[in-house]
Design a protein around this motif. Structure first.
Motif: not given
Length: 344
Positions: A291-309
């Motif tokens: 799942s590592f590749d998929r996780a990195l792609q989710a962050i890249r595409t903004g499907r996972v928003a990381t701001d404020g975490i």
């Protein structure tokens, strides 16, 4: 170099250790950021099978500093995120696509040197380029990979109504990815107002403030939202008191998902008759797999928003304070910057 080193449970120093060097097929990383996780608190107490001497830290962003023989896909100065898990690929668990249960698993930060250090050596194939991401976003790749694997295990039916207990980093990541996994509604329940506001900003459909002193009031509000219960009730807290609320909130045929890491000695009482009579499913999820590749792609595409975490940053010398931040209700995510940045 300087590193956090444990010699036994609850006993560590920040001390000088020999500089590691990259061997064939390996790279040495200068650690840029290393995330502090609830797992590190359990390791601090001697749980989760630590191997001593131990340098913890398994959520790692680094810059390639030294390239070993035979490495062609990475270059010095490149920023990467590290998949800290190395499985053999041939044992019974690996052959059944369960690499996290590999009989000879190497988990950097658990039973091999981790990222709470100035440098770490790792297999080149486990390093994923991340020059396009800010370190504060990239450091969430490993926990996102764990959530991705959790969703693989959960197998959420489309259109599900889900409640997530907990608005820490994993709760926030779960809530976001559950929406993309097909949930019709995601409710986040937690005690800290600021974290619930962050959950709402990142897409939670409903938020419910959990009163630690009066949890029944929170349950009443959740029952108002889902009178027949939730299709999936997810615990991302690791607190037995919260887990005790989960089974009653699941609808008939629903799933209770144990995602948060409890103390090894914790016990939960569940009525087997209720599981039988209501056809309940209880599932757990451990670590990450494929799942590592998929996780990195989710962050890249903004499907996972990381701001404020990421809210708190500590220098390596302040590792004790970084651990303490896990108990601070205002801290969402703490990271260590081994380069020596002052705490924020």
């Amino acid at each position: 170099m300087k590193a956090v080193v444990y010699d036994q449970p609850r006993s560590f120093t920040v001390t000088e250790v020999p500089d590691p060097h990259a061997g064939p097929g390996e790279v040495r990383l200068r650690v840029v950021l290393a995330g502090v996780c609830g797992t590190d608190a359990h390791l601090h107490d001697g749980q989760f099978d630590p191997v001593y001497p131990l340098t913890p830290g398994h959520e790692i962003v680094g810059e390639v500093d030294e390239v070993g023989d035979g490495v062609t896909g990475l270059r010095a100065g490149q920023r990467v995120v590290l998949d800290n898990m190395q499985s053999c690929g041939v044992c019974t668990s690996c052959r059944r696509a369960r690499p996290a249960f590999c009989r000879v698993l190497v988990a950097q930060g658990v039973n091999a040197p981790g990222g709470f250090a100035e440098y770490i050596v790792a297999p080149a194939g486990k390093c994923h380029p991340a020059d396009d991401l800010a370190p504060e976003a990239a450091v969430l790749t490993e926990p996102t990979a764990c959530v991705m694997h959790g969703l693989d295990v959960l197998e959420l039916p489309p259109g599900s109504d889900v409640v997530v207990f907990g608005a820490g980093p994993t709760g926030l990541l779960l809530a976001q990815l559950l929406r993309h996994a097909g949930a019709n509604r995601v409710t986040v329940a937690a005690p800290t107002a600021a974290k619930l506001e962050l959950a709402a900003r990142h897409g939670a459909d409903e938020t419910v403030r959990v009163d630690r002193e009066r949890p029944d009031a929170s349950v009443a509000r959740l029952r108002e939202l889902a009178p027949e219960g939730f299709d999936a009730v997810v615990d991302a807290t690791g607190a037995v008191g919260v887990l005790e609320l989960c089974v009653p909130l699941a609808r008939d045929g629903g799933t209770v998902f144990v995602y948060g890491m409890t103390d090894e000695n914790d016990r939960l009482t569940v009525s087997p008759y209720e599981v039988f009579r209501r056809e309940l499913v209880i599932k757990g999820s451990f670590s990450q797999a494929y799942s590592f590749d998929r996780a990195l792609q989710a962050i890249r595409t903004g499907r996972v928003a990381t701001d404020g975490i990421v809210t708190h940053t500590f220098a390596l010398d302040d590792y004790a304070d970084a651990l303490a931040a896990l108990r601070d209700r205002e801290c969402v995510k703490a990271v260590v910057r081994p380069g020596g940045a002052a705490a924020t």
